[in-house]
Design a protein around this motif. Structure first.
Motif, short mmCIF file in Angstrom:
data_model
loop_
_atom_site.label_atom_id
_atom_site.label_comp_id
_atom_site.label_asym_id
_atom_site.label_seq_id
_atom_site.Cartn_x
_atom_site.Cartn_y
_atom_site.Cartn_z
N LEU A 6 112.38 2.23 26.12
CA LEU A 6 112.55 1.25 27.06
C LEU A 6 113.43 1.58 28.27
O LEU A 6 114.59 2.06 28.16
CB LEU A 6 113.36 -0.14 26.23
CG LEU A 6 113.66 -1.31 27.17
CD1 LEU A 6 112.42 -1.97 27.83
CD2 LEU A 6 114.41 -2.21 26.40
N VAL A 7 112.93 1.06 29.36
CA VAL A 7 113.65 1.27 30.55
C VAL A 7 113.92 0.16 31.60
O VAL A 7 113.08 -0.79 32.04
CB VAL A 7 112.69 2.29 31.66
CG1 VAL A 7 113.59 2.60 32.78
CG2 VAL A 7 112.26 3.46 30.72
N PRO A 8 115.08 -0.47 31.17
CA PRO A 8 115.48 -1.57 31.99
C PRO A 8 115.56 -1.14 33.71
O PRO A 8 116.47 0.00 33.87
CB PRO A 8 116.74 -2.08 31.60
CG PRO A 8 117.09 -1.24 30.40
CD PRO A 8 116.11 -0.23 30.53
N ILE A 107 116.76 3.20 24.50
CA ILE A 107 116.69 2.49 25.70
C ILE A 107 117.52 3.44 26.67
O ILE A 107 118.72 3.92 26.49
CB ILE A 107 117.79 1.37 25.81
CG1 ILE A 107 117.22 0.29 24.68
CG2 ILE A 107 117.79 0.55 27.12
CD1 ILE A 107 118.01 -0.91 24.28
N VAL A 108 116.84 3.68 27.83
CA VAL A 108 117.26 4.76 28.90
C VAL A 108 117.73 3.84 30.32
O VAL A 108 116.51 3.26 30.68
CB VAL A 108 116.09 5.69 29.26
CG1 VAL A 108 116.67 6.64 30.21
CG2 VAL A 108 115.63 6.56 27.91
N MET A 109 118.97 3.90 30.49
CA MET A 109 119.45 3.17 31.47
C MET A 109 120.47 3.84 32.37
O MET A 109 120.93 5.02 32.07
CB MET A 109 120.43 2.07 31.10
CG MET A 109 119.84 1.21 29.71
SD MET A 109 121.00 -0.04 29.30
CE MET A 109 121.12 -1.07 30.82
N LEU A 138 120.40 6.10 25.92
CA LEU A 138 120.68 7.06 26.92
C LEU A 138 121.14 6.71 28.28
O LEU A 138 120.49 5.93 28.90
CB LEU A 138 119.36 7.95 27.01
CG LEU A 138 119.80 9.28 27.83
CD1 LEU A 138 120.79 10.11 27.34
CD2 LEU A 138 118.17 9.96 28.07
N VAL A 139 122.25 6.96 28.75
CA VAL A 139 122.85 6.45 30.00
C VAL A 139 122.98 7.67 30.92
O VAL A 139 123.36 8.90 30.72
CB VAL A 139 124.34 5.95 29.94
CG1 VAL A 139 124.90 5.59 31.07
CG2 VAL A 139 124.30 4.88 28.98
N VAL A 140 122.18 7.42 32.09
CA VAL A 140 121.83 8.45 33.09
C VAL A 140 122.60 8.14 34.26
O VAL A 140 122.61 7.12 34.95
CB VAL A 140 120.33 8.58 33.12
CG1 VAL A 140 119.96 9.64 34.21
CG2 VAL A 140 119.54 8.82 31.93
N GLY A 141 123.09 9.19 34.99
CA GLY A 141 123.74 9.14 36.19
C GLY A 141 122.85 8.98 37.26
O GLY A 141 121.62 9.34 37.09
N ARG A 142 123.11 8.58 38.81
CA ARG A 142 122.35 8.54 39.90
C ARG A 142 121.55 9.84 40.07
O ARG A 142 120.45 9.70 40.51
CB ARG A 142 123.22 8.07 40.89
CG ARG A 142 122.40 8.01 42.24
CD ARG A 142 123.13 7.52 43.41
NE ARG A 142 124.23 8.70 43.69
CZ ARG A 142 125.23 8.58 44.15
NH1 ARG A 142 125.59 7.33 44.66
NH2 ARG A 142 126.15 9.29 44.30
N ASP A 143 122.29 11.07 39.94
CA ASP A 143 121.35 12.27 40.16
C ASP A 143 120.93 12.89 38.99
O ASP A 143 120.36 13.99 39.13
CB ASP A 143 122.44 13.17 40.98
CG ASP A 143 123.57 13.60 39.83
OD1 ASP A 143 123.78 12.83 38.54
OD2 ASP A 143 124.57 14.35 39.88
N GLY A 144 120.47 12.00 38.18
CA GLY A 144 119.88 12.58 36.73
C GLY A 144 120.74 13.27 35.93
O GLY A 144 120.14 14.03 35.19
N THR A 145 121.73 13.15 35.96
CA THR A 145 122.64 13.82 34.89
C THR A 145 123.04 12.83 33.79
O THR A 145 123.31 11.71 33.94
CB THR A 145 124.05 14.41 35.37
OG1 THR A 145 124.78 13.56 36.13
CG2 THR A 145 123.61 15.58 36.59
N ASP A 146 123.39 13.62 32.40
CA ASP A 146 123.57 12.80 31.68
C ASP A 146 124.95 12.49 31.69
O ASP A 146 125.86 13.20 31.99
CB ASP A 146 123.52 13.57 30.21
CG ASP A 146 123.92 12.77 28.99
OD1 ASP A 146 124.88 12.47 28.88
OD2 ASP A 146 122.89 12.64 27.98
#
Length: 157
Positions: A6-8, A107-109, A138-146
């Motif tokens: 799931l991608v909100p 959920i990837v947010m 899974l929480v992802v930063g703006r630049d694509g970093t975990d």
């Protein structure tokens, strides 16, 4: 591992980075993706915009449709099976309900969204989802970093 992701989204840079990560993960795992955007009701009610702009909720609904369609198009370009929806309500509650409806494994947010000052006072949507979800988040930063590790997310290797 993960069959349904799931991608909100709220159209923010952070949500866009999370969508990229989710699509990489879906491609690597042959998973399906569900994209959802929540139009937060109650903040603007049925406030009419000047001119022929319609109500604020109508305009937000149109933007939400653009946000989910853009991610859905990117998924289809990668041959990832995708569904999408637009909901109205309280974002954390709606995201968690939708996760149950689509039986999401994860959920990837994005780490932050468009929330602004009201979000800082009330707590972020991402924080609410991570606190109340019975699913992996899974929480992802703006630049694509975990966010947890600071490592780039690369599911291809």
């Amino acid at each position: 591992m993960y069959d349904r992701i799931l991608v909100p989204t709220d159209g923010s840079t952070h949500a866009d980075a999370a969508a990229d990560t989710a699509l990489e993960l879906a491609t690597a795992l042959d998973a399906t993706v569900a994209v959802v955007c929540i139009v937060e009701t109650g903040l603007l009610g049925s406030v009419s915009l000047p001119g022929d702009g319609g109500s604020a909720e109508d305009v937000l609904g149109e933007q939400a449709a653009e946000f989910v369609e853009e991610i859905a198009d990117r998924a289809r370009a990668r041959d990832v099976s995708v569904t999408s929806d637009i909901r109205q309500g309280v974002p954390v509650r709606e995201i968690l309900e939708y996760a149950g409806e689509v039986d999401a494994d994860v959920i990837v947010m994005g780490s932050r969204g468009r929330g602004g000052v009201s979000r800082m006072l009330l707590g972020s949507v991402t924080e609410g989802v991570t606190r109340h979800s019975d699913r992996d988040v899974l929480v992802v930063g703006r630049d694509g970093t975990d966010i947890a590790t600071g490592d780039e997310t690369d599911f291809e290797s």
